[in-house]
Design an enzyme around this catalytic site. Structure first.
Site, PDB file in Angstrom:
ATOM      1  N   HIS A   7       0.343  -0.973   0.421  1.00  0.00           N
ATOM      2  CA  HIS A   7       0.076  -0.308  -0.467  1.00  0.00           C
ATOM      3  C   HIS A   7       0.764   1.691   0.205  1.00  0.00           C
ATOM      4  CE1 HIS A   7       0.243  -0.709   4.215  1.00  0.00           C
ATOM      5  NE2 HIS A   7       0.583   0.451   4.326  1.00  0.00           N
ATOM      6  N   GLU A 130       7.794   0.995   5.014  1.00  0.00           N
ATOM      7  CA  GLU A 130       7.323  -0.667   5.853  1.00  0.00           C
ATOM      8  C   GLU A 130       7.220  -1.553   4.977  1.00  0.00           C
ATOM      9  OE1 GLU A 130       2.932   0.370   6.028  1.00  0.00           O
ATOM     10  OE2 GLU A 130       3.121  -0.966   8.108  1.00  0.00           O
TER      11      GLU A 130
HETATM   12 CO    CO Z   1       1.457   1.020   6.676  1.00  0.00          CO
END
Ligand code: CO
Length: 134
Positions: A7, A130
Site C-alpha cells: 500500500h 514500511e
Molecule cells: Co502502512
C-alpha cells in the site's frame, strides 16, 4: 528482498473530505473508516486492482502522523509499504548494510494484523518505508 507493493499511505487532516475525494471524484471503492487506537489513526482503504491506498487521519493524543500533518497541512504521502517474505531476515540484511530500522527494531503488528517494521526515510530517498511480512 522486496515483494509486491502492499500500500501507499497518505496522511490527511480530514478523512471525510479525503474519502469524498477518492470515492466521488475518482470513483474508487473506499472501505468504511476503521479506528485503530493502538496505532493512533483512523484508516480507510481505497481498493485498487493491483494495490491499495490507505488514507490515515490522526486519532487521539500523540498520533504518529500528527507532526507530519503539522508540516504538511493539506496532507501528503506518508509512507510506502513493500511486502517481504521474512521480515527478520530483511531487517538483519538491511542493518548489516547500514540502514536504520525505526523503534527498537522488533516487528510490530500492523494495521492488517501482520508483522511490520519501518525504515528511516533518510536511508531511502526521503521516503518512510514500511516492510510487511506476508
Ligand atoms: Co502502512
Amino acid at each position: 528482498m522486496l515483494g509486491r507493493l502492499n500500500h501507499v499511505a497518505i496522511a490527511v487532516p480530514d478523512l471525510e473530505a479525503a474519502v469524498a475525494s477518492y470515492r466521488d471524484r475518482l470513483g474508487a471503492a473506499v472501505s468504511a473508516p476503521q479506528a485503530l487506537p493502538e496505532h493512533g489513526v483512523t484508516v480507510v482503504f481505497v481498493e485498487l486492482a493491483n494495490t491499495k491506498v490507505e488514507l490515515l487521519e490522526p486519532l487521539g493524543e500523540g498520533s504518529p502522523i500528527a507532526a507530519f500533518l503539522e508540516r504538511n497541512s493539506a496532507g501528503g504521502m506518508h509512507h510506502i509499504c513493500y511486502e517481504v517474505d521474512d521480515i527478520i531476515a530483511a531487517r538483519d540484511q538491511l542493518r548489516a548494510g547500514g540502514a536504520r530500522v525505526l523503534g527498537d527494531g522488533e516487528p510490530k503488528t500492523g494495521a492488517h494484523g501482520k508483522p511490520v517494521l519501518f525504515l528511516h526515510p533518510k536511508d531511502f530517498q526521503g521516503t518512510l518505508v514500511e516492510l510487511e511480512q506476508i
